[in-house]
Design a protein around this motif. Structure first.
Motif, PDB file in Angstrom:
ATOM      1  N   PHE A 210       0.819  -1.219   0.000  1.00 33.50           N
ATOM      2  CA  PHE A 210       0.000   0.000   0.000  1.00 33.50           C
ATOM      3  C   PHE A 210       0.852   1.268   0.000  1.00 33.50           C
ATOM      4  O   PHE A 210       0.355   2.345   0.312  1.00 33.50           O
ATOM      5  CB  PHE A 210      -0.957  -0.005   1.204  1.00 33.50           C
ATOM      6  CG  PHE A 210      -1.892  -1.187   1.192  1.00 33.50           C
ATOM      7  CD1 PHE A 210      -2.996  -1.200   0.346  1.00 33.50           C
ATOM      8  CD2 PHE A 210      -1.653  -2.299   1.979  1.00 33.50           C
ATOM      9  CE1 PHE A 210      -3.856  -2.300   0.303  1.00 33.50           C
ATOM     10  CE2 PHE A 210      -2.506  -3.403   1.945  1.00 33.50           C
ATOM     11  CZ  PHE A 210      -3.616  -3.407   1.105  1.00 33.50           C
ATOM     12  N   LEU A 211       2.141   1.161  -0.332  1.00 33.07           N
ATOM     13  CA  LEU A 211       3.003   2.347  -0.284  1.00 33.07           C
ATOM     14  C   LEU A 211       2.578   3.365  -1.329  1.00 33.07           C
ATOM     15  O   LEU A 211       2.058   3.020  -2.387  1.00 33.07           O
ATOM     16  CB  LEU A 211       4.471   1.968  -0.477  1.00 33.07           C
ATOM     17  CG  LEU A 211       4.934   1.348  -1.792  1.00 33.07           C
ATOM     18  CD1 LEU A 211       5.162   2.386  -2.880  1.00 33.07           C
ATOM     19  CD2 LEU A 211       6.213   0.590  -1.559  1.00 33.07           C
TER      20      LEU A 211
ATOM     21  N   GLU B 291       4.004   6.512  -3.717  1.00 33.79           N
ATOM     22  CA  GLU B 291       5.236   7.106  -4.226  1.00 33.79           C
ATOM     23  C   GLU B 291       5.410   8.465  -3.554  1.00 33.79           C
ATOM     24  O   GLU B 291       4.434   9.148  -3.263  1.00 33.79           O
ATOM     25  CB  GLU B 291       5.166   7.261  -5.742  1.00 33.79           C
ATOM     26  CG  GLU B 291       5.220   5.922  -6.426  1.00 33.79           C
ATOM     27  CD  GLU B 291       5.223   6.026  -7.943  1.00 33.79           C
ATOM     28  OE1 GLU B 291       5.580   7.087  -8.487  1.00 33.79           O
ATOM     29  OE2 GLU B 291       4.852   5.036  -8.579  1.00 33.79           O
TER      30      GLU B 291
ATOM     31  N   LYS C  47      -6.596  -5.078  -2.274  1.00 31.84           N
ATOM     32  CA  LYS C  47      -5.742  -4.097  -2.953  1.00 31.84           C
ATOM     33  C   LYS C  47      -6.524  -3.309  -4.022  1.00 31.84           C
ATOM     34  O   LYS C  47      -6.514  -2.078  -4.039  1.00 31.84           O
ATOM     35  CB  LYS C  47      -4.547  -4.824  -3.586  1.00 31.84           C
ATOM     36  CG  LYS C  47      -3.682  -3.969  -4.463  1.00 31.84           C
ATOM     37  CD  LYS C  47      -2.931  -2.918  -3.680  1.00 31.84           C
ATOM     38  CE  LYS C  47      -2.297  -1.930  -4.643  1.00 31.84           C
ATOM     39  NZ  LYS C  47      -1.282  -1.119  -4.067  1.00 31.84           N
TER      40      LYS C  47
ATOM     41  N   ASN D 263      -7.576   0.834  -3.669  1.00 29.43           N
ATOM     42  CA  ASN D 263      -7.221   1.872  -4.639  1.00 29.43           C
ATOM     43  C   ASN D 263      -8.460   2.443  -5.322  1.00 29.43           C
ATOM     44  O   ASN D 263      -8.544   3.646  -5.567  1.00 29.43           O
ATOM     45  CB  ASN D 263      -6.240   1.321  -5.678  1.00 29.43           C
ATOM     46  CG  ASN D 263      -4.804   1.437  -5.197  1.00 29.43           C
ATOM     47  OD1 ASN D 263      -4.561   1.870  -4.079  1.00 29.43           O
ATOM     48  ND2 ASN D 263      -3.854   1.045  -6.031  1.00 29.43           N
TER      49      ASN D 263
ATOM     50  N   ASN E  84      -9.012  16.012  -1.861  1.00 28.16           N
ATOM     51  CA  ASN E  84      -8.516  17.237  -2.485  1.00 28.16           C
ATOM     52  C   ASN E  84      -8.888  17.258  -3.954  1.00 28.16           C
ATOM     53  O   ASN E  84      -8.433  16.411  -4.733  1.00 28.16           O
ATOM     54  CB  ASN E  84      -6.998  17.340  -2.334  1.00 28.16           C
ATOM     55  CG  ASN E  84      -6.601  17.512  -0.881  1.00 28.16           C
ATOM     56  OD1 ASN E  84      -7.293  18.192  -0.120  1.00 28.16           O
ATOM     57  ND2 ASN E  84      -5.518  16.878  -0.473  1.00 28.16           N
TER      58      ASN E  84
ATOM     59  N   CYS F 263      -0.656   3.756 -10.706  1.00 29.44           N
ATOM     60  CA  CYS F 263      -1.520   2.815  -9.960  1.00 29.44           C
ATOM     61  C   CYS F 263      -3.010   3.043 -10.188  1.00 29.44           C
ATOM     62  O   CYS F 263      -3.696   2.155 -10.691  1.00 29.44           O
ATOM     63  CB  CYS F 263      -1.197   2.895  -8.480  1.00 29.44           C
ATOM     64  SG  CYS F 263       0.527   2.553  -8.143  1.00 29.44           S
TER      65      CYS F 263
ATOM     66  N   LYS G 171       2.423  13.596  -9.191  1.00 29.32           N
ATOM     67  CA  LYS G 171       2.225  14.182  -7.869  1.00 29.32           C
ATOM     68  C   LYS G 171       3.589  14.686  -7.397  1.00 29.32           C
ATOM     69  O   LYS G 171       4.614  14.367  -8.018  1.00 29.32           O
ATOM     70  CB  LYS G 171       1.646  13.158  -6.891  1.00 29.32           C
ATOM     71  CG  LYS G 171       2.561  11.969  -6.613  1.00 29.32           C
ATOM     72  CD  LYS G 171       1.839  10.999  -5.730  1.00 29.32           C
ATOM     73  CE  LYS G 171       2.614  10.719  -4.486  1.00 29.32           C
ATOM     74  NZ  LYS G 171       1.986   9.803  -3.580  1.00 29.32           N
TER      75      LYS G 171
HETATM   76  C1  UGA Z   1      -1.596   4.907  -4.595  1.00 30.24           C
HETATM   77  C2  UGA Z   1      -2.174   4.549  -3.224  1.00 30.24           C
HETATM   78  O1  UGA Z   1      -2.378   5.733  -2.464  1.00 30.24           O
HETATM   79  C3  UGA Z   1      -1.234   3.593  -2.463  1.00 30.24           C
HETATM   80  O2  UGA Z   1      -1.820   3.219  -1.229  1.00 30.24           O
HETATM   81  C4  UGA Z   1      -0.988   2.360  -3.329  1.00 30.24           C
HETATM   82  O3  UGA Z   1      -0.075   1.463  -2.703  1.00 30.24           O
HETATM   83  C5  UGA Z   1      -0.399   2.777  -4.671  1.00 30.24           C
HETATM   84  O4  UGA Z   1      -1.325   3.694  -5.319  1.00 30.24           O
HETATM   85  C6  UGA Z   1      -0.183   1.545  -5.500  1.00 30.24           C
HETATM   86  O5  UGA Z   1      -1.159   0.896  -5.864  1.00 30.24           O
HETATM   87  O6  UGA Z   1       0.970   1.141  -5.689  1.00 30.24           O
HETATM   88  P1  UGA Z   1       0.291   6.593  -5.471  1.00 30.24           P
HETATM   89  O7  UGA Z   1      -0.258   6.296  -6.825  1.00 30.24           O
HETATM   90  O8  UGA Z   1       1.762   6.514  -5.263  1.00 30.24           O
HETATM   91  O9  UGA Z   1      -0.382   5.606  -4.376  1.00 30.24           O
HETATM   92  O10 UGA Z   1      -0.101   8.085  -5.077  1.00 30.24           O
HETATM   93  P2  UGA Z   1      -1.317   8.797  -4.319  1.00 30.24           P
HETATM   94  O11 UGA Z   1      -0.752   9.656  -3.274  1.00 30.24           O
HETATM   95  O12 UGA Z   1      -2.375   7.854  -3.932  1.00 30.24           O
HETATM   96  O13 UGA Z   1      -1.873   9.751  -5.486  1.00 30.24           O
HETATM   97  C7  UGA Z   1      -2.480   9.233  -6.661  1.00 30.24           C
HETATM   98  C8  UGA Z   1      -3.083  10.348  -7.477  1.00 30.24           C
HETATM   99  O14 UGA Z   1      -4.237  10.900  -6.816  1.00 30.24           O
HETATM  100  C9  UGA Z   1      -2.141  11.521  -7.724  1.00 30.24           C
HETATM  101  O15 UGA Z   1      -2.270  11.927  -9.074  1.00 30.24           O
HETATM  102  C10 UGA Z   1      -2.649  12.600  -6.792  1.00 30.24           C
HETATM  103  O16 UGA Z   1      -2.392  13.899  -7.278  1.00 30.24           O
HETATM  104  C11 UGA Z   1      -4.146  12.300  -6.792  1.00 30.24           C
HETATM  105  N1  UGA Z   1      -4.852  12.811  -5.580  1.00 30.24           N
HETATM  106  C12 UGA Z   1      -4.580  12.270  -4.368  1.00 30.24           C
HETATM  107  C13 UGA Z   1      -5.817  13.794  -5.718  1.00 30.24           C
HETATM  108  O17 UGA Z   1      -6.097  14.292  -6.830  1.00 30.24           O
HETATM  109  N2  UGA Z   1      -6.486  14.229  -4.596  1.00 30.24           N
HETATM  110  C14 UGA Z   1      -6.237  13.703  -3.367  1.00 30.24           C
HETATM  111  O18 UGA Z   1      -6.906  14.123  -2.388  1.00 30.24           O
HETATM  112  C15 UGA Z   1      -5.259  12.707  -3.237  1.00 30.24           C
END
Ligand code: UGA
Length: 440
Positions: free
Chosen positions: A154-155, A157, A206, A210, A253, A262, A322
């Motif tokens: 669940f990490l 990036e 998983k 997501n 957000n 992901c 991000k």
């Molecule tokens: C995501 C999940 O959060 C992890 O728990 C999971 O392990 C990972 O996918 C995976 O499957 O490997 P990640 O893709 O690294 O992690 O990044 P996030 O922080 O989840 O952001 C994903 C996207 O959502 C980004 O484009 C971010 O800008 C967007 N986002 C996130 C929003 O537009 N609003 C938010 O409130 C949060």
């Protein structure tokens, strides 16, 4: 314990380094010789805060090793993690051929009388564990003893090391107590709650997690459209609903939409899995539609302000999907740059970490100019687009930015700036789900 991780990408490398950090002996395997040479000399192929130190420290302590040989790694390890890519196919379903190939290779090197746990850490469709078990049985020597476990990762990036070292929970799907006990030993030092399920449920968790997070983001994005149409403020609305503990403020957000390697892939995969199971998940198709529309509405806002985008000089801040990563895969910022170029705009882009990979993988048109700083990017620009909310952008001297621009028009795709401050500084400021600030 002695572990190996097959596949040294994001998940494999960070997991391997963190397992080593808590004292396990870890062998990371990869089939890319260039990557292996780099890793062995302490060079990290990805930008992830804290990872380089972690890898160097554990290599120096002889707890972290790299090899190209699955045979050597499996022979020396009680537990074998699979962390290879599971890329999408054109119809959204998952390409499991890397997993299958690795399962066959593991089968080929297992020795009768030596028990091994094979753990799937890659994101895979429910029932993949059954197929891995069948594959190993089909290709292994008679009498080989093994169990297949699902242990999804669940990490996130950008904060992968922290997420792995201090996880909210660890999910272990196992149909065998023997395998489960070994998994518990591996995770004991992390002092996190361990959720034990059967293999199918762990695999499903998983994709379900997501998809739920993407659903939350899309909910906020759909609300942002209603805020724009009604004059309400999305930030206040999500604070208001997010303070209800049952809802929670995280992942609400509003912005340009979710991207990355992901969410887009996993939501498409979950839709395909549900279709294959004869239970279509139409809610998730709506999530995808909202995500697409969010970027399209943003570009429409730009057209509304600039009329015709052709030949307009536009600065774009941010290319990564991000902040705090150099990952530009499935980045909405990259899509936006391509859309603007298609409409004939002259784009100058700046990103603290993502420019090299955007160019290397040819993700942006050659006509896009790359700036060395946020200030250089806005030189003579008729509009500035903020596409990724890097801290560096929050800290820029906005007065200097305004002075360098041809027209002080800012489109903030991540609601990074405060609208009142932007107005005070003399910007025409458009953002997501909050009233525009005009200074005519
Ligand atoms: C995501 C999940 O959060 C992890 O728990 C999971 O392990 C990972 O996918 C995976 O499957 O490997 P990640 O893709 O690294 O992690 O990044 P996030 O922080 O989840 O952001 C994903 C996207 O959502 C980004 O484009 C971010 O800008 C967007 N986002 C996130 C929003 O537009 N609003 C938010 O409130 C949060």
């Amino acid at each position: 314990m002695d572990l190996c991780i097959i596949g040294s990408g994001y998940v494999g490398l960070v997991s391997g380094a963190c397992f080593a950090e808590v004292g396990h002996h870890v062998i990371c395997v990869d089939n890319d010789p260039r990557k292996l040479t780099a890793l062995k000399s302490g060079q990290i192929p990805i930008y992830e805060p804290g990872l380089e130190d972690l890898v160097k420290r554990n290599v120096a302590a002889h707890r972290l090793h790299f090899t190209g040989s699955i045979g050597e790694a499996v022979e020396k390890s009680q537990v074998v993690f699979i962390a290879v890519p599971t890329p999408p196919q054109p119809d959204g379903s998952v390409d499991l051929s890397y997993i299958e190939r690795v399962a066959r290779e593991i089968a080929g090197v297992l020795k009768p009388g030596e028990y091994r746990v094979v753990v799937d850490k890659s994101t895979v469709p429910v029932k993949t564990g059954d197929n891995v078990t069948d594959t190993i049985k089909r290709y292994a020597k008679p009498g080989v003893e093994f169990d297949v476990v699902s242990n999804p990762e669940f990490l996130r990036e950008g904060c992968a090391v922290a997420d792995l070292m201090k996880p909210d929970r660890v999910v272990v799907g196992s149909n065998s107590d023997r395998a489960l006990n070994l998994m518990k030993k591996i995770y004991e030092p992390f002092m996190a709650p361990i959720i034990v399920t059967d293999v199918n449920s762990a695999e499903l968790i998983k994709h379900a997690a997501n998809s739920f997070l993407a659903l939350k983001i899309s909910y906020a994005n759909a609300l942002s459209a209603i805020c724009e149409a009604s004059g309400a403020d999305i930030e206040k609305v999500v604070d208001g609903i997010g303070s209800d503990k049952r809802i929670g403020r995280h992942f609400l957000n509003a912005g340009l939409g979710y991207g990355g390697s992901c969410f887009p892939k996993d939501i498409a995969a979950f839709i395909a899995i549900a279709d294959q199971l004869g239970r279509p998940f139409t809610l998730l198709k709506e999530v995808q539609r909202i995500n697409r529309e969010q970027k399209e509405r943003f570009i429409q806002k730009m057209r509304d302000a600039l009329w015709i985008l052709r030949d307009k000089k536009i600065a774009v801040w941010g290319l990564t999907f991000k902040p705090d990563t150099d990952d530009v895969r499935s980045s909405v910022a990259i899509d936006l740059v391509n859309d603007l170029c298609r409409e004939g705009a002259h784009v100058t882009a700046y990103d603290p970490k993502g420019m090299e990979k955007a160019v290397e993988f040819k993700l942006i048109p050659a006509s896009v100019k790359l700036a060395k700083s946020p200030l250089e990017a806005v030189d003579g620009a008729e509009a500035l687009v903020l596409a990724t909310e890097w801290r560096e952008f929050k800290e820029v001297d906005l007065t200097a930015i305004k002075a360098r621009m041809h027209t002080p028009l800012v489109f903030d795709g991540r609601n990074l700036f405060d609208p009142a401050t932007m107005k005070e500084l003399g910007f025409n400021y458009r953002c997501i789900g909050r009233p525009a600030m005009e200074t005519r």
